[in-house]
Every structure is written in C-alpha cells, then in structure tokens.
Enzyme design. Structure first.
Site, PDB file in Angstrom:
ATOM      1  N   LEU A  15       0.335  -1.049   0.111  1.00 59.07           N
ATOM      2  CA  LEU A  15       0.020   0.118  -0.006  1.00 59.07           C
ATOM      3  C   LEU A  15       0.868   0.638  -0.787  1.00 59.07           C
ATOM      4  O   LEU A  15       0.624   2.441  -0.415  1.00 59.07           O
ATOM      5  CB  LEU A  15      -0.641  -0.137   1.091  1.00 59.07           C
ATOM      6  CG  LEU A  15      -2.005  -1.302   1.070  1.00 59.07           C
ATOM      7  CD1 LEU A  15      -3.191  -0.813   2.772  1.00 59.07           C
ATOM      8  CD2 LEU A  15      -3.255  -1.111   0.582  1.00 59.07           C
ATOM      9  N   GLY A  16       2.190   1.318   0.463  1.00 59.10           N
ATOM     10  CA  GLY A  16       3.233   2.582   0.481  1.00 59.10           C
ATOM     11  C   GLY A  16       4.431   1.794   1.388  1.00 59.10           C
ATOM     12  O   GLY A  16       4.421   0.816   2.139  1.00 59.10           O
ATOM     13  N   GLY A  18       7.462   3.640   3.532  1.00 61.55           N
ATOM     14  CA  GLY A  18       7.895   5.217   5.195  1.00 61.55           C
ATOM     15  C   GLY A  18       9.509   5.158   5.138  1.00 61.55           C
ATOM     16  O   GLY A  18       9.728   4.275   4.798  1.00 61.55           O
ATOM     17  N   SER A  19       9.838   5.794   6.012  1.00 64.97           N
ATOM     18  CA  SER A  19      10.705   5.761   6.294  1.00 64.97           C
ATOM     19  C   SER A  19      11.037   4.426   7.410  1.00 64.97           C
ATOM     20  O   SER A  19      12.452   4.131   7.085  1.00 64.97           O
ATOM     21  CB  SER A  19      11.365   6.551   7.349  1.00 64.97           C
ATOM     22  OG  SER A  19      10.629   7.045   8.647  1.00 64.97           O
ATOM     23  N   GLY A  21       9.595   1.313   6.920  1.00 63.49           N
ATOM     24  CA  GLY A  21       8.866   0.433   6.753  1.00 63.49           C
ATOM     25  C   GLY A  21       8.401   0.055   5.246  1.00 63.49           C
ATOM     26  O   GLY A  21       8.221   1.519   5.064  1.00 63.49           O
ATOM     27  N   ASP A 130       6.257  11.642  16.645  1.00 61.83           N
ATOM     28  CA  ASP A 130       6.386  11.580  15.358  1.00 61.83           C
ATOM     29  C   ASP A 130       5.790  11.644  14.469  1.00 61.83           C
ATOM     30  O   ASP A 130       5.165  11.536  13.069  1.00 61.83           O
ATOM     31  CB  ASP A 130       7.598  10.616  14.727  1.00 61.83           C
ATOM     32  CG  ASP A 130       7.811  10.750  13.046  1.00 61.83           C
ATOM     33  OD1 ASP A 130       7.596  11.712  12.521  1.00 61.83           O
ATOM     34  OD2 ASP A 130       8.095   9.764  12.519  1.00 61.83           O
TER      35      ASP A 130
END
Length: 410
Positions: A15-16, A18-19, A21, A130
């Site tokens: 699905l996407g 990121g930083s 994983g 974050d």
C-alpha cells in the site's frame, strides 16, 4: 506477490512505503488488516526487538476512534511487523499535496480529531514523537465532519521510539522529521507529551498555509529556526485560533496546551470558520533576500541553489527535502543555536509577488528603474523650462536678445 507474516497473517499487496518500512494490505483470522513490515536492519537487532516487544502492552492498549489500533506484533525470523486496523482512505500528506492547503474549517476539524487521539495516548503514557501529515490517515468511509472533513486517525505509534533505540543512537543524536521537531528535542532534552502538541500545531499551520512555519532549506537551518525564531502570523483567520496556534508553538513546553484542551478549544472555533475559503498566501523564500544563493554546480538543478544557500547548522549534513524521512543529526551545541539571528521566521509573500532575486523580480526592478528615470528626466526638464522663463523679461525677450541689443546713446 503474497508473503506469509508469522503463522496467522498474509501480506498480499504493498500500500505504501515509509522511512521505517513497508505497509501491506493483508489478511488475518478476522479479515483484512494493514501490516507494517519494518526494515530488516530493525528486525535484525535483537536488543531492539526485545525492547519493542516490551512496548506491546502499551501499543495494544491504545483503543480510540482517532487512533489506528495495533492488533498484533509479529516477530518471526527477520520479519518484525505491526498488524493494524485497515483504514480505507488516504493519508493527510496526499490530500495536502493535491489541494496545497485546506479550508480552515476542515483543517481544524482534522487536527481536533488527531488531538483527541493524542489525548488518549498521553493518558496511557505513550508519546507519539513523530506527528506529521504522513502519519495521519483519513477514513474515506467514515461520516463527513465539519467542512466536509473525513475522520482523521493517527498511526505509527511506537515507530519513532523503535528507531530511536539507545543502541542505534546516542544522546547526542536527533531522530525525527526536521519540520515538526519541538525546540526541546533540538536542544537534546527527552521527548515528553508536549512535543506531540508542538508537532500537531505545526501540522495545523501547514494545512492552513500550505507550508510549515519553520521549514525550508537545509535541515540545520530548520532546526535553528525552531529554537530561535517566532512564528509568522497567518492573515485571515480568527484571532483566537491564531493564539491557539501560537500557544502550542511556544518554545517552553510547559506553555503549550494539553491534547484534550487543544481538541476542545479547536472545536469551539469551528462555527466561526464555516464557509471560509482556503487562505491566500504564498510560501516564503528559504533564504534571506539579502543573501544571494550559491551558484548551482554543473548539472545541478536550480532549486539546489536555495537549499545549499541556507545556513548549515550541522556540519556535513545533507539537505533532505523528503519530509517522510527521519533525519539523524547530532544535537547542535548552544553556540551553534545562539549563532542565528533571533527574530521572526520567514514571512509569507503576498499572493502573486515575485520571489526576491528571481528573474521576474529582476525584470520588475528594471521596469521600476526605467519608470523612475523617465520621471526624473521629465522633472528636470520641467525645472529647466521654469528657470528659463523666470530669467526672461515681460516682453518675452530671452537673455540672448538682451545681450545683442544696441547700447543707449550718451
């Protein structure tokens, strides 16, 4: 390609990324789930894995409508995964990139939702660390709220703490996304609940303005602004809303509101914001107008001139324009933080105004000089004619006529 995650889950589709994983659409015993498969370098650190498993109780205990719930934690060989509720929608960054800025009513409604989620987390003793648009999910299947806003849910609790394990970073390191880092983190203090409030106020500013209050340019310059500069007012929003933003962006953590207070105060503003269009304000420059940008190197894009021209705070650090990436830098010393000018952060330009130093700005300056020169010449000519008339006689004879006339008889 499908892959097994532990004995109970199957990851079917990415699905996407990121930083920390990769997020997969997965299937579990109770139906569809989202599976965040963490980076292999994280999963291979046994001390880190053991420490993260200790956080399992706190993570699994976060149950709130505005928090993406963690259902399970899987440790299987080189796989370290968080199994979470599946949210049918998109993240706030994607919407912001599509629309650039949101109408104030929708922006405030979204941030109020996130503040409610943070209030529940803080009550459970969990600090997110974050908060940013990438970590806010919009549930497109949920009921529409004020301003047509979809319900907002905060995700990725515990991930920043995982990356910031003592074994991976020292006390002299900063782990985080520069645009959203509270000043106390920049100064090397431990993160408390107030850092989430600062980051969330930064997100609200960004939703309204289309840019973060202290971002832009070299990461070191961004860190310096968080500590030394005050936020620039946004025109066109109610004063009470602006004061809420200012209070939550206070340099002193104790001056900021608690998450529950922020959520309540924001919802009080919603009736005043109904029907208000997005603000008309352009992003400020990333460097002062009186400091020329450094020339780009061979084959380097023009945008690099701005990034490289910003004030470096951390020697050797590279510019990072991807706000989805955690930036690891050493904590700057007091002398470095004190070295920047204290004052107001970069002021937004009026809509349509050219950036200082741009080709459009230079052309506009040349036109102004030409107009000013022509006006000066016309003024001088007018003054000259006036002087000539003043020295002439009533009969209109000029100085040359007087000089050449015959002398009178004795």
């Amino acid at each position: 390609m499908a892959r097994k995650i532990g004995s109970r889950y199957t990851a079917n589709q990415i699905l996407g990324r990121g930083s920390a994983g990769t997020v997969w659409l997965g299937e579990g015993p109770d139906g569809p789930v989202a599976i965040k498969l963490l980076r292999e370098d994280l999963a291979s650190d046994q001390e880190l894995v053991g420490r993260f498993v200790q956080e399992r109780t706190a993570l699994l205990g976060l149950d709130h409508p505005n928090v993406v719930s963690v259902r399970d934690l899987v440790v299987d060989g080189t796989d370290l995964a968080l199994v979470m509720d599946l949210v049918r929608g998109t993240d706030l960054r994607t919407r912001l990139e599509r629309e650039r800025r949101l109408a104030p009513e929708a922006a405030v409604a979204i941030v109020a939702d996130v503040a409610d989620g943070l209030a529940a987390a803080h009550a459970a003793g969990v600090v997110h660390r974050d908060v940013k648009p990438e970590n806010v999910l919009l549930d497109m299947q949920g009921p529409l709220g004020p301003g047509g806003a979809h319900p907002a849910l905060l995700t990725d609790f515990g991930v920043a703490k995982l990356i910031d394990s003592p074994r991976r970073t020292k006390a002299t390191k900063i782990i985080g996304t520069p645009d959203y880092l509270a000043p106390e983190i920049v100064e090397g203090l431990p993160p408390r609940a107030a850092v989430d409030i600062y980051a969330l106020a930064t997100v609200l500013y960004e939703l309204l303005a289309g840019f973060t209050p202290f971002g832009g340019g070299h990461p070191g310059a961004v860190l310096r602004r968080h500590v030394t500069e005050t936020v620039v007012p946004l025109p066109g929003i109610p004063e009470e809303l602006w004061q809420l933003i200012v209070q939550c962006l206070a340099k002193a953590p104790a001056s900021r509101l608690r998450a529950s207070e922020l959520a309540s105060r924001l919802r009080e503003q919603l009736p005043l914001l109904a029907g208000m269009p997005p603000l008309e304000v352009d992003e400020p420059d990333t460097e002062p107008a009186d400091e020329p940008a450094e020339a780009a190197g061979p084959g380097e894009p023009a945008a690099a001139r701005v990034r490289r021209g910003a004030v470096p705070l951390v020697p050797g650090a590279k510019p990072d324009s991807n706000r989805d990436t955690h930036t690891s830098m050493r904590v700057p010393g007091p002398d470095e933080l004190a070295g920047g000018a204290r004052g107001t952060a970069r002021a937004p330009r009026a809509t349509g105004a050219p950036r200082p130093g741009s080709a459009r700005h230079r052309a506009q300056t040349r036109r102004r000089r030409i107009v000013l020169g022509a006006a000066t010449a016309a003024l001088l000519a007018a003054v000259g004619i006036g002087t000539w008339l003043a020295t002439s006689g009533d009969d209109g004879a000029g100085p040359s006529d007087t000089k050449n006339s015959a002398p009178a008889s004795p």
